[in-house]
Scaffold this motif. Structure first.
Motif, PDB file in Angstrom:
ATOM      1  N   VAL A 118       8.429  20.679   4.201  1.00  0.00           N
ATOM      2  CA  VAL A 118       9.485  20.137   4.862  1.00  0.00           C
ATOM      3  C   VAL A 118       9.053  18.489   4.815  1.00  0.00           C
ATOM      4  CG1 VAL A 118       8.676  20.730   7.036  1.00  0.00           C
ATOM      5  CG2 VAL A 118      11.061  19.986   6.930  1.00  0.00           C
ATOM      6  N   LYS A 119      10.064  17.647   4.901  1.00  0.00           N
ATOM      7  CA  LYS A 119       9.855  16.169   5.020  1.00  0.00           C
ATOM      8  C   LYS A 119      10.607  15.631   6.081  1.00  0.00           C
ATOM      9  CE  LYS A 119       9.391  11.745   2.594  1.00  0.00           C
ATOM     10  NZ  LYS A 119      10.381  10.996   2.394  1.00  0.00           N
ATOM     11  N   ILE A 120       9.939  15.248   7.330  1.00  0.00           N
ATOM     12  CA  ILE A 120      10.758  14.785   8.430  1.00  0.00           C
ATOM     13  C   ILE A 120      10.049  13.158   8.740  1.00  0.00           C
ATOM     14  CG2 ILE A 120      10.694  17.049   9.393  1.00  0.00           C
ATOM     15  CD1 ILE A 120       8.159  16.204  11.192  1.00  0.00           C
ATOM     16  N   VAL A 156       2.564   8.711  -0.864  1.00  0.00           N
ATOM     17  CA  VAL A 156       2.786   7.493  -1.343  1.00  0.00           C
ATOM     18  C   VAL A 156       4.153   7.077  -1.968  1.00  0.00           C
ATOM     19  CG1 VAL A 156       1.450   5.283  -2.332  1.00  0.00           C
ATOM     20  CG2 VAL A 156       0.117   7.250  -1.907  1.00  0.00           C
ATOM     21  N   ALA A 157       4.822   6.235  -1.592  1.00  0.00           N
ATOM     22  CA  ALA A 157       6.407   5.985  -2.242  1.00  0.00           C
ATOM     23  C   ALA A 157       6.215   4.652  -2.871  1.00  0.00           C
ATOM     24  CB  ALA A 157       7.277   6.117  -1.266  1.00  0.00           C
ATOM     25  N   ARG A 158       6.457   3.599  -2.074  1.00  0.00           N
ATOM     26  CA  ARG A 158       6.416   2.044  -2.738  1.00  0.00           C
ATOM     27  C   ARG A 158       5.205   1.861  -3.297  1.00  0.00           C
ATOM     28  NH1 ARG A 158       8.285  -0.984   2.411  1.00  0.00           N
ATOM     29  NH2 ARG A 158       6.948   0.945   3.384  1.00  0.00           N
ATOM     30  N   GLY A 159       4.065   2.144  -2.448  1.00  0.00           N
ATOM     31  CA  GLY A 159       2.788   1.818  -3.267  1.00  0.00           C
ATOM     32  C   GLY A 159       2.566   2.068  -4.613  1.00  0.00           C
ATOM     33  N   GLY A 168       0.647  12.613   5.950  1.00  0.00           N
ATOM     34  CA  GLY A 168       1.267  11.375   6.470  1.00  0.00           C
ATOM     35  C   GLY A 168       1.986  10.600   5.463  1.00  0.00           C
ATOM     36  N   ASN A 169       2.852   9.975   5.753  1.00  0.00           N
ATOM     37  CA  ASN A 169       3.404   8.846   4.721  1.00  0.00           C
ATOM     38  C   ASN A 169       4.084   7.659   5.351  1.00  0.00           C
ATOM     39  OD1 ASN A 169       6.901   9.076   4.026  1.00  0.00           O
ATOM     40  ND2 ASN A 169       5.114   8.293   2.403  1.00  0.00           N
ATOM     41  N   GLY A 170       3.805   6.659   4.957  1.00  0.00           N
ATOM     42  CA  GLY A 170       4.339   5.453   5.244  1.00  0.00           C
ATOM     43  C   GLY A 170       3.269   4.255   5.213  1.00  0.00           C
ATOM     44  N   ASP A 171       3.610   3.278   4.269  1.00  0.00           N
ATOM     45  CA  ASP A 171       3.170   2.066   4.138  1.00  0.00           C
ATOM     46  C   ASP A 171       1.658   2.189   3.161  1.00  0.00           C
ATOM     47  OD1 ASP A 171       5.132   0.739   5.433  1.00  0.00           O
ATOM     48  OD2 ASP A 171       3.900   0.652   7.258  1.00  0.00           O
ATOM     49  N   CYS A 172       1.380   3.028   2.710  1.00  0.00           N
ATOM     50  CA  CYS A 172      -0.027   3.102   1.974  1.00  0.00           C
ATOM     51  C   CYS A 172       0.285   2.462   0.716  1.00  0.00           C
ATOM     52  CB  CYS A 172      -0.410   4.788   1.827  1.00  0.00           C
ATOM     53  SG  CYS A 172      -1.852   4.815   0.703  1.00  0.00           S
ATOM     54  N   VAL A 220       2.730  11.566  -5.133  1.00  0.00           N
ATOM     55  CA  VAL A 220       3.741  10.646  -5.214  1.00  0.00           C
ATOM     56  C   VAL A 220       5.040  11.187  -4.376  1.00  0.00           C
ATOM     57  CG1 VAL A 220       5.191   9.278  -6.562  1.00  0.00           C
ATOM     58  CG2 VAL A 220       2.981  10.103  -7.243  1.00  0.00           C
ATOM     59  N   SER A 221       5.792  10.286  -3.512  1.00  0.00           N
ATOM     60  CA  SER A 221       6.860  10.798  -2.577  1.00  0.00           C
ATOM     61  C   SER A 221       8.183  11.246  -3.747  1.00  0.00           C
ATOM     62  CB  SER A 221       7.461   9.576  -2.009  1.00  0.00           C
ATOM     63  OG  SER A 221       6.987   9.419  -0.765  1.00  0.00           O
ATOM     64  N   PRO A 222       8.973  12.099  -2.930  1.00  0.00           N
ATOM     65  CA  PRO A 222      10.362  12.166  -3.740  1.00  0.00           C
ATOM     66  C   PRO A 222      11.197  10.756  -3.712  1.00  0.00           C
ATOM     67  CG  PRO A 222      10.343  13.237  -1.780  1.00  0.00           C
ATOM     68  CD  PRO A 222       9.023  12.796  -1.724  1.00  0.00           C
ATOM     69  N   LEU A 223      11.596  10.204  -4.893  1.00  0.00           N
ATOM     70  CA  LEU A 223      12.237   8.846  -5.048  1.00  0.00           C
ATOM     71  C   LEU A 223      13.476   8.726  -5.536  1.00  0.00           C
ATOM     72  CD1 LEU A 223       8.642   7.016  -5.778  1.00  0.00           C
ATOM     73  CD2 LEU A 223      10.033   6.602  -3.741  1.00  0.00           C
ATOM     74  N   THR A 224      14.569   8.606  -4.850  1.00  0.00           N
ATOM     75  CA  THR A 224      15.910   8.662  -5.451  1.00  0.00           C
ATOM     76  C   THR A 224      15.767   7.589  -6.505  1.00  0.00           C
ATOM     77  OG1 THR A 224      16.831   9.909  -4.013  1.00  0.00           O
ATOM     78  CG2 THR A 224      17.993   8.535  -5.224  1.00  0.00           C
ATOM     79  N   THR A 225      16.488   7.614  -7.821  1.00  0.00           N
ATOM     80  CA  THR A 225      16.611   7.060  -8.939  1.00  0.00           C
ATOM     81  C   THR A 225      15.271   6.459  -9.567  1.00  0.00           C
ATOM     82  OG1 THR A 225      18.560   5.774  -7.826  1.00  0.00           O
ATOM     83  CG2 THR A 225      17.778   4.677  -9.603  1.00  0.00           C
ATOM     84  N   ARG A 284      13.693   0.099  10.436  1.00  0.00           N
ATOM     85  CA  ARG A 284      13.756  -0.596   9.026  1.00  0.00           C
ATOM     86  C   ARG A 284      12.318  -0.587   8.558  1.00  0.00           C
ATOM     87  NH1 ARG A 284      18.813  -1.187   7.959  1.00  0.00           N
ATOM     88  NH2 ARG A 284      18.380  -2.940   6.420  1.00  0.00           N
ATOM     89  N   TYR A 285      12.388  -1.044   7.111  1.00  0.00           N
ATOM     90  CA  TYR A 285      11.025  -0.826   6.461  1.00  0.00           C
ATOM     91  C   TYR A 285      10.242  -2.097   7.038  1.00  0.00           C
ATOM     92  CZ  TYR A 285      11.635   2.948   3.096  1.00  0.00           C
ATOM     93  OH  TYR A 285      11.662   4.171   2.462  1.00  0.00           O
ATOM     94  N   THR A 286      10.851  -2.826   7.256  1.00  0.00           N
ATOM     95  CA  THR A 286      10.020  -4.471   7.719  1.00  0.00           C
ATOM     96  C   THR A 286       9.157  -3.778   8.838  1.00  0.00           C
ATOM     97  OG1 THR A 286      12.011  -4.694   8.902  1.00  0.00           O
ATOM     98  CG2 THR A 286      11.518  -6.139   7.117  1.00  0.00           C
ATOM     99  N   VAL A 325      10.480  20.487  -5.880  1.00  0.00           N
ATOM    100  CA  VAL A 325      11.873  20.020  -5.992  1.00  0.00           C
ATOM    101  C   VAL A 325      12.401  19.835  -4.486  1.00  0.00           C
ATOM    102  CG1 VAL A 325      14.253  20.962  -6.371  1.00  0.00           C
ATOM    103  CG2 VAL A 325      12.288  21.274  -7.909  1.00  0.00           C
ATOM    104  N   GLN A 326      12.920  19.029  -4.180  1.00  0.00           N
ATOM    105  CA  GLN A 326      13.667  18.432  -2.842  1.00  0.00           C
ATOM    106  C   GLN A 326      14.890  18.633  -2.863  1.00  0.00           C
ATOM    107  OE1 GLN A 326      13.998  14.477  -1.130  1.00  0.00           O
ATOM    108  NE2 GLN A 326      12.384  15.134   0.238  1.00  0.00           N
ATOM    109  N   ILE A 327      15.346  19.302  -1.858  1.00  0.00           N
ATOM    110  CA  ILE A 327      16.741  19.610  -1.473  1.00  0.00           C
ATOM    111  C   ILE A 327      17.108  19.014  -0.136  1.00  0.00           C
ATOM    112  CG2 ILE A 327      16.910  21.513  -3.019  1.00  0.00           C
ATOM    113  CD1 ILE A 327      17.249  23.252  -0.597  1.00  0.00           C
TER     114      ILE A 327
END
Ligand SMILES: Cc1cc2nc3c(=O)[nH]c(=O)nc-3n(C[C@H](O)[C@H](O)[C@H](O)COP(=O)(O)O)c2cc1C
Length: 618
Positions: A382-384, A485-488, A461-465, A254-259, A421-423, A310-312
């Protein structure tokens, strides 16, 4: 990580789901079956770009706003204030050992429990969820379900026999007020980072950095410009083989996700099959300054370890070194320290942090080296992103340098540029190309006999999963170890169950409600069952529902796979609860919270990210 075999797969529950039927609806619109369409409703409106940056504002007057970060402070988060504020020394009447340092007469908080109880709002119905979970309630007489664990005749709290009462039960990486105060006064010794900073200062042309320092930063750091001593650095390099081992191959991440990626959410995700979770992004400077709200971010639930990162974020190697050493010395349950080089928001970008590091590789490498040296046994990752500009991807070359010049244990690539953008969809072809670079590097390392004990560098890899198909397609690429995976995972928290089962699971509305209930219980355990805790739990549950409501049950879709970027036309569920769970009206989200957290008080307000007006209870 368990492999999925044919016999483990469950039978397909929804034979009726048509695959690859041509969408009859326009592009970008989710294909809802005719019978579930609602004529005349409002089309859903999501803004993930806004959601990602919600806690970190943009605009010119950043410095003041910046001070407000921490636990979701940007929006107006008015808390319902209690009429009488009770001194913490009397909150647990069973514990006679606690003394108020000021004494009852001088203390600015009340010591009169009876007066407090008389002014307190009526209890929320039912049993205290925290008491039910751990056998006592740390919120004591302030609990909003007090009646379920209080004897008014004796004035004592009920506790399960033999229960072990422990501060921050089940949570790890808490640091004491004394330690924070040491950090605030710059009294905590940091010998390892001091040494590394001296070295890094000597290899850098310090002046351009010094010129860009704020007064605050200059006060924290006086660089000693030793002469370049590359030989000593090479010797003192902390190789990944000497650190704790990571294993991200096929890990469910699961991605780091602020809030939204707060502790209760991550705990829920762990219980639903996640192997790796990350803290919300913490800024290095407030960490080394001992900020309370920043040190709340590396806290984790014990179920998150091992596998908790921990992400900084920072743009300065000296901050990176000190933050890494502070985390290494002050926490006990951190599996990796991740550098954020992807955050797109202006506030960080303008300071050279987050995705700005993609444009300044030397700085990024210096930071990574500093972190690696100062973080002791904790491996650095590292996350890029692909790059800053759409037409100028830099990740491929950058990854070559990161592999050759630093000691990172893993690299995650979000297949978008900062500008994107995310779109627009993430570019998995590009992710695959970069994965091949990492694979080649790992193969070369294996051939090199001297480095035979060095673990491979993992590439994620990350994005849209959003589906098991997306996940398995990605990891079937030899260069890609796993998917972040973030939004998924926010919209569909059971996503890893689908990954494991390799099929869509048409979760019923009551099953989905049960996840929200579980979240609410974890949230109360974390924030407490008093007025403050209930309000926090309600607020973050609303944040969570701002994603979960976007789920369109597979059973009402005309074709699969569902896509993250498709917006649904107005639709209704197969029953009332399903319709409620899919509502994009935040008044309905508050209604859902009331099922577990009692009625929202007058003082509760919630402002969804993409709305400018707030909802307040009438
Ligand atoms: C609400 C929200 C908060 C985020 N917070 C962070 C963060 O703190 N650190 C980070 O590296 N990425 C953050 N991201 C980016 C995600 O980790 C991820 O890279 C991005 O959403 C793409 O993945 P997805 O398509 O699976 O959502 C955030 C994204 C969202 C939507």
């Amino acid at each position: 990580m368990s492999e999925i075999t044919e016999d483990k797969k469950r039978s397909v529950e929804h034979d009726s789901l048509e695959r690859n039927v041509k969408p009859r609806l326009e592009k970008g619109v989710a294909p809802i079956k005719q019978e579930y369409l609602v004529i005349g409703g409002v089309q859903a409106d999501y803004n993930d770009d806004e959601a990602e940056s919600s806690k970190h504002t943009s605009g010119e007057k950043e410095s003041k706003k910046e001070k407000k970060r921490g636990q979701n402070k940007k929006r107006d988060l008015r808390q319902a204030h209690e009429e009488i504020k009770l001194c913490s020394s009397v909150v647990d009447p069973n514990d006679k050992t606690k003394e108020c340092p000021y004494g009852a007469d001088k203390c600015r908080f009340s010591h009169d429990i009876q007066a407090y109880l008389a002014s307190k709002p009526a209890d929320i119905e039912g049993t205290c969820p925290v008491y039910a979970a751990i056998g006592y309630c740390p919120s004591g007489v302030k609990c909003r379900w007090l009646g379920s664990h209080y004897n008014p005749e004796t004035g004592l709290l009920l506790e399960e026999e033999g229960v072990e009462k422990k501060e921050h039960k089940g949570e790890v990486n808490w640091i004491s007020a004394t330690t924070k105060s040491q950090l605030q006064k710059k009294k905590l010794p940091m010998p390892v980072s001091d040494e590394m900073i001296r070295f890094l200062d000597s290899v850098v042309i310090v002046n351009d950095e010094k010129n860009s320092m704020t007064k605050e930063e200059r006060e924290n750091h006086e660089p000693d410009q030793n002469k370049l001593n590359a030989a000593s650095y090479t010797e003192s390099r902390f190789r990944t083989g000497e650190k704790k081992r990571l294993n991200l191959r096929n890990a469910k991440i699961v991605s780091p996700l602020t809030t939204v990626g707060n502790l209760p959410y991550r705990r829920l995700m762990r219980s639903l099959g996640a192997d790796v979770t990350y803290s919300e992004m913490a800024l290095a400077l407030p960490l080394i300054q001992g900020s309370n709200s920043e040190w709340a971010l590396p806290r984790a639930h014990e179920s998150e370890y091992p596998g908790f990162g921990v992400q900084i974020a920072t743009a300065k190697h000296w901050q990176a070194c000190k933050a890494a050493e502070a985390i290494q010395t002050l926490t006990s349950h951190v599996s990796e320290l991740n550098l954020n080089c992807g955050c797109p928001i202006d506030m960080l970008y303008r300071k050279g942090e987050g995705s700005a590091l993609l444009e300044n590789p030397s700085r990024m490498l210096r930071i990574l080296k500093g972190m690696s040296y100062s973080s002791g046994e904790i491996p650095v990752t590292v996350k890029i992103r692909m790059g800053v500009k759409d037409d100028k991807p830099v990740a491929e070359n950058l990854v070559r340098r990161v592999l050759n010049e630093t000691d990172v244990a893993a690299i995650t690539l979000h297949g978008r540029s900062r500008q994107q953008r995310y779109t627009r969809a993430a570019d998995w072809d590009y992710i695959s190309r970069v994965g091949a670079v990492v694979k080649d590097y790992n193969e070369q390392q294996e051939e090199d006999k001297d480095k035979v004990d060095t673990p491979p560098v993992y590439f994620v890899g990350n994005g849209d999963c959003f589906t098991h198909e997306d996940w398995h397609r990605a990891v079937s690429d030899e260069g890609i170890d796993s998917v972040m995976v973030a939004r998924g995972a926010l919209i569909k928290p059971w996503i890893f169950e689908e990954v494991e089962a390799q099929q869509y699971l048409d979760k019923s509305a009551s099953e989905r409600l049960a996840y929200l209930e579980k979240y609410a219980k974890f949230a109360l355990e974390h924030w407490g069952s008093d007025e403050y805790g209930v309000n926090s739990a309600r607020r973050y549950l609303c944040e969570f529902i701002s994603f979960t409501h976007r789920y369109i049950p597979v059973g009402i879709l005309e074709r699969l796979p569902p896509k993250l970027n498709e917006r649904p036309p107005p639709w209704k569920g197969r029953n009332e609860l399903e319709t409620l769970l899919g509502s994009s009206d935040y008044k309905d989200w508050i209604k859902i919270t009331e099922m577990f957290l009692g009625k929202a008080g007058d003082g509760f307000s919630f402002i969804p990210k993409h709305k400018s007006n707030s909802y307040e209870k009438q």
